[in-house]
Design an enzyme around this catalytic site. Structure first.
Site, PDB file in Angstrom:
ATOM      1  N   CYS A 196      -6.959   2.049   5.308  1.00 29.44           N
ATOM      2  CA  CYS A 196      -7.305   1.005   5.735  1.00 29.44           C
ATOM      3  C   CYS A 196      -6.657   0.498   7.303  1.00 29.44           C
ATOM      4  O   CYS A 196      -5.819   1.294   7.772  1.00 29.44           O
ATOM      5  CB  CYS A 196      -6.801  -0.282   4.684  1.00 29.44           C
ATOM      6  SG  CYS A 196      -5.127  -0.549   4.966  1.00 29.44           S
ATOM      7  N   CYS A 221      -2.697   0.249   7.333  1.00 26.99           N
ATOM      8  CA  CYS A 221      -2.079   1.512   7.187  1.00 26.99           C
ATOM      9  C   CYS A 221      -2.203   2.352   8.498  1.00 26.99           C
ATOM     10  O   CYS A 221      -1.253   3.023   8.984  1.00 26.99           O
ATOM     11  CB  CYS A 221      -2.195   2.095   5.922  1.00 26.99           C
ATOM     12  SG  CYS A 221      -1.883   1.259   4.337  1.00 26.99           S
ATOM     13  N   HIS A 232       0.945  -1.230   0.053  1.00 27.55           N
ATOM     14  CA  HIS A 232       0.037  -0.165  -0.052  1.00 27.55           C
ATOM     15  C   HIS A 232       0.854   1.309   0.090  1.00 27.55           C
ATOM     16  O   HIS A 232       1.976   1.246   0.458  1.00 27.55           O
ATOM     17  CB  HIS A 232      -0.892  -0.121   1.387  1.00 27.55           C
ATOM     18  CG  HIS A 232      -1.852  -0.999   1.225  1.00 27.55           C
ATOM     19  ND1 HIS A 232      -3.111  -0.740   1.993  1.00 27.55           N
ATOM     20  CD2 HIS A 232      -2.127  -2.066   0.591  1.00 27.55           C
ATOM     21  CE1 HIS A 232      -4.019  -2.036   1.689  1.00 27.55           C
ATOM     22  NE2 HIS A 232      -3.287  -2.762   0.834  1.00 27.55           N
ATOM     23  N   GLU A 259       0.872   3.989   1.786  1.00 28.51           N
ATOM     24  CA  GLU A 259       1.198   4.209   2.852  1.00 28.51           C
ATOM     25  C   GLU A 259       2.136   3.609   3.703  1.00 28.51           C
ATOM     26  O   GLU A 259       3.371   4.189   4.070  1.00 28.51           O
ATOM     27  CB  GLU A 259       0.029   4.339   4.098  1.00 28.51           C
ATOM     28  CG  GLU A 259      -1.044   5.059   3.666  1.00 28.51           C
ATOM     29  CD  GLU A 259      -2.139   4.528   2.892  1.00 28.51           C
ATOM     30  OE1 GLU A 259      -3.390   4.703   3.256  1.00 28.51           O
ATOM     31  OE2 GLU A 259      -1.860   3.669   1.831  1.00 28.51           O
TER      32      GLU A 259
END
Length: 148
Positions: A78, A81, A48, A50
């Site tokens: 999410c 993250c 991801h 992040e």
């Protein structure tokens, strides 16, 4: 946030879910890292935007704590993250569009309000959200049209 949106567009162009991130040093407002989702290219669900940005920032400053840094994300983080943001002790979280399915800041889980969270950043939502929402909508329309 404009730079995070540019990163999201790069992800879009690579057929990645268009999420972009920048991490900024609070004292001079300089971007130290930028990233975007890279799940498909790396074939790794952990890639991801992040997570990539936090990892790069920690390596860059040789510290696990990012107390003097802010993170700008085009989409509500999410749970994974949000936890990484907490563990790395980022000072402030700015995000664009809410994520009604996977968002873990204000939409669903509300990770930063849970007892599992030991560091809560200052949270600012809705930053250029219409741009982020448009890009997400465009991406998923494109994906659906390639399936048909």
């Amino acid at each position: 946030m404009e730079q995070a949106l540019k990163q999201a567009r790069l992800a879009f162009d690579k057929n990645e879910v268009p999420v972009g991130v920048v991490i900024v040093y609070r004292l001079n407002q300089k971007i130290i890292v930028s990233s975007h989702n890279n799940i498909e290219e790396k074939n790794n669900a952990l890639c991801h935007a992040e997570i990539i940005a936090i990892n790069e920032a920690c390596n860059l400053i040789s510290s696990k704590n990012l107390n003097d840094y802010d993170i700008y994300v085009t989409l509500e983080p999410c749970a994974m993250c949000a936890s990484a943001i907490s563990h790395s002790r980022l000072k402030r979280l700015f995000y664009g569009a809410s994520d009604s399915k996977q968002g873990a800041v204000e939409s669903n889980l509300r990770y930063f309000n849970s007892s599992a969270c030991f560091h809560r950043p200052e949270i600012y939502s809705g930053i250029l959200s219409e741009h982020s929402r448009f890009l997400m909508k465009e991406f998923f329309q494109k994906m659906r049209s390639t399936i048909d």
